[in-house]
Design a protein around this motif. Sequence first.
Motif, short mmCIF file in Angstrom:
data_model
loop_
_atom_site.label_atom_id
_atom_site.label_comp_id
_atom_site.label_asym_id
_atom_site.label_seq_id
_atom_site.Cartn_x
_atom_site.Cartn_y
_atom_site.Cartn_z
N ILE A 122 -21.60 28.56 -3.82
CA ILE A 122 -22.57 28.39 -2.73
C ILE A 122 -23.45 29.64 -2.63
N ALA A 123 -22.84 30.81 -2.73
CA ALA A 123 -23.58 32.07 -2.62
C ALA A 123 -24.50 32.29 -3.82
N ASP A 124 -24.04 31.94 -5.01
CA ASP A 124 -24.76 32.29 -6.24
C ASP A 124 -25.75 31.24 -6.70
N ASP A 125 -25.62 30.00 -6.26
CA ASP A 125 -26.41 28.90 -6.80
C ASP A 125 -27.09 28.15 -5.66
N PRO A 126 -28.36 28.48 -5.34
CA PRO A 126 -29.05 27.82 -4.22
C PRO A 126 -29.13 26.31 -4.37
N ALA A 127 -29.31 25.80 -5.60
CA ALA A 127 -29.40 24.35 -5.78
C ALA A 127 -28.06 23.68 -5.47
N PHE A 128 -26.97 24.30 -5.89
CA PHE A 128 -25.64 23.78 -5.57
C PHE A 128 -25.42 23.82 -4.06
N ALA A 129 -25.83 24.91 -3.43
CA ALA A 129 -25.67 25.04 -1.97
C ALA A 129 -26.48 23.98 -1.24
N GLU A 130 -27.68 23.70 -1.73
CA GLU A 130 -28.51 22.69 -1.06
C GLU A 130 -27.84 21.32 -1.10
N LYS A 131 -27.17 21.00 -2.21
CA LYS A 131 -26.53 19.70 -2.35
C LYS A 131 -25.20 19.62 -1.63
N TRP A 132 -24.40 20.70 -1.71
CA TRP A 132 -23.02 20.63 -1.24
C TRP A 132 -22.72 21.48 -0.01
N GLY A 133 -23.64 22.33 0.40
CA GLY A 133 -23.35 23.24 1.50
C GLY A 133 -23.80 22.77 2.86
N ASP A 134 -24.44 21.60 2.91
CA ASP A 134 -24.97 21.14 4.19
C ASP A 134 -23.90 20.44 5.01
N LEU A 135 -23.93 20.64 6.31
CA LEU A 135 -22.95 20.08 7.23
C LEU A 135 -23.45 18.85 7.97
N GLY A 136 -24.69 18.46 7.68
CA GLY A 136 -25.28 17.39 8.47
C GLY A 136 -25.87 17.97 9.76
N PRO A 137 -26.38 17.12 10.65
CA PRO A 137 -27.10 17.59 11.83
C PRO A 137 -26.19 18.11 12.94
N VAL A 138 -25.47 19.19 12.65
CA VAL A 138 -24.53 19.76 13.60
C VAL A 138 -25.26 20.63 14.62
N TYR A 139 -24.47 21.27 15.45
CA TYR A 139 -24.91 22.05 16.62
C TYR A 139 -26.38 22.49 16.64
N GLY A 140 -26.73 23.44 15.76
CA GLY A 140 -28.06 24.04 15.83
C GLY A 140 -29.18 23.04 15.70
N LYS A 141 -29.00 22.04 14.83
CA LYS A 141 -30.04 21.01 14.66
C LYS A 141 -30.27 20.28 15.96
N GLN A 142 -29.21 19.94 16.68
CA GLN A 142 -29.37 19.24 17.96
C GLN A 142 -29.93 20.18 19.03
N LEU A 192 -23.73 11.13 14.92
CA LEU A 192 -22.36 11.64 14.79
C LEU A 192 -21.78 11.39 13.40
N ASP A 193 -22.07 10.22 12.83
CA ASP A 193 -21.45 9.89 11.55
C ASP A 193 -22.04 10.68 10.39
N ARG A 194 -23.11 11.42 10.62
CA ARG A 194 -23.71 12.25 9.59
C ARG A 194 -23.25 13.71 9.69
N MET A 195 -22.46 14.04 10.71
CA MET A 195 -22.03 15.41 10.93
C MET A 195 -20.69 15.67 10.24
N ALA A 196 -20.55 16.84 9.63
CA ALA A 196 -19.26 17.20 9.04
C ALA A 196 -18.17 17.22 10.11
N LEU A 197 -18.52 17.64 11.30
CA LEU A 197 -17.60 17.65 12.44
C LEU A 197 -18.42 17.41 13.69
N PRO A 198 -18.16 16.34 14.44
CA PRO A 198 -18.90 16.13 15.69
C PRO A 198 -18.69 17.32 16.62
#
Length: 318
Positions: A122-142, A192-198
């Motif tokens: 995640i730290a070394d590969d921005p493309a990998f992070a973009e695909k796999w590092g997202d949590l969905g529309p959690v706290y800050g997005k809302q 809610l169903d798009r969030m890694a953790l509600p």
Amino acid sequence: MASAHPVPKPAAATHPEQAYLALMRTIWTQGDERVDRTGIGTRAIFGAMLRWDLADGAMPLLTTKRVYWKTATRELLWFLTGETNIRPLVLQGVKIWNEWPHARYVRETGEAMSLDDFVARIADDPAFAEKWGDLGPVYGKQWVDWPTWRYRKDGLYEPGPGINQVAAVIDGLRRDPAGRRHIIEGWNVAELDRMALPPCHKSYQFHVADGRLSCALYQRSCDVALGLPFNLWSAALLTRMIAQQTGFAPGELVWMGGDVHLYLNHAGLIEEQLARTPVGNPTLEIVRQPDSIFDYRIDDFVVHGYEPAGAIKAPVAV
């Protein structure tokens, strides 16, 4: 002449942290034991409240174990950016969200990559992070970009401008301090169903009385051993920041929990912490007032008088 009946000394004031320890003890000794979503099992009670006066720089920073307040602060500042990818946290050494995207990666790819290797990539590969590092529309997005929809002339809907609830609350407090609608809400049912953790700490309401700004936080689900120390700090810090931005003195943090629980595999942490005694009263100094709530930096916050007992480690339930 000495009195035959010595005047008793006033009783020492109860340390504010004792209320947290009492809650932990009640859950551990009286809580209902159940199998939970994680499969680990908890002891839980339903409905709890803690209050913490934030006057004179006081903060709910626990002393019976070390709480990494800078980690919690970095997370709060990340929320305020509206970011939902863990990469900015990973690059700061903040680990608290790593398990959720890692679990999704293993589940969806079938590859048994270790958590450490996943975080390093995640730290070394921005493309990998973009695909796999997202949590969905959690706290800050809302908080800062609550989605809206608008009706088009052709009868269809399209995304409208997001709502910045944090900015709206600050504006509302300045215009109408007596208002009862100063709320930041994280529980967006449609997403809610798009969030890694509600959202667990889901609803914040702010209240002004006698020139002091208080916050009531409702938390639907609370891991008292690992999560609550961070939640208390973050809610108090957000209150202090908003108070500074609106010109009010800090008031009180009122925390309310719904399902308030302890994990069964945290027994060592719980018993060790309950055997300790709170010491000292740490305070927070905010050394700079930026132009906006969104412009604070980690070095704007200095804690004084914090000499806690040692850290107590325990696994995170995912």
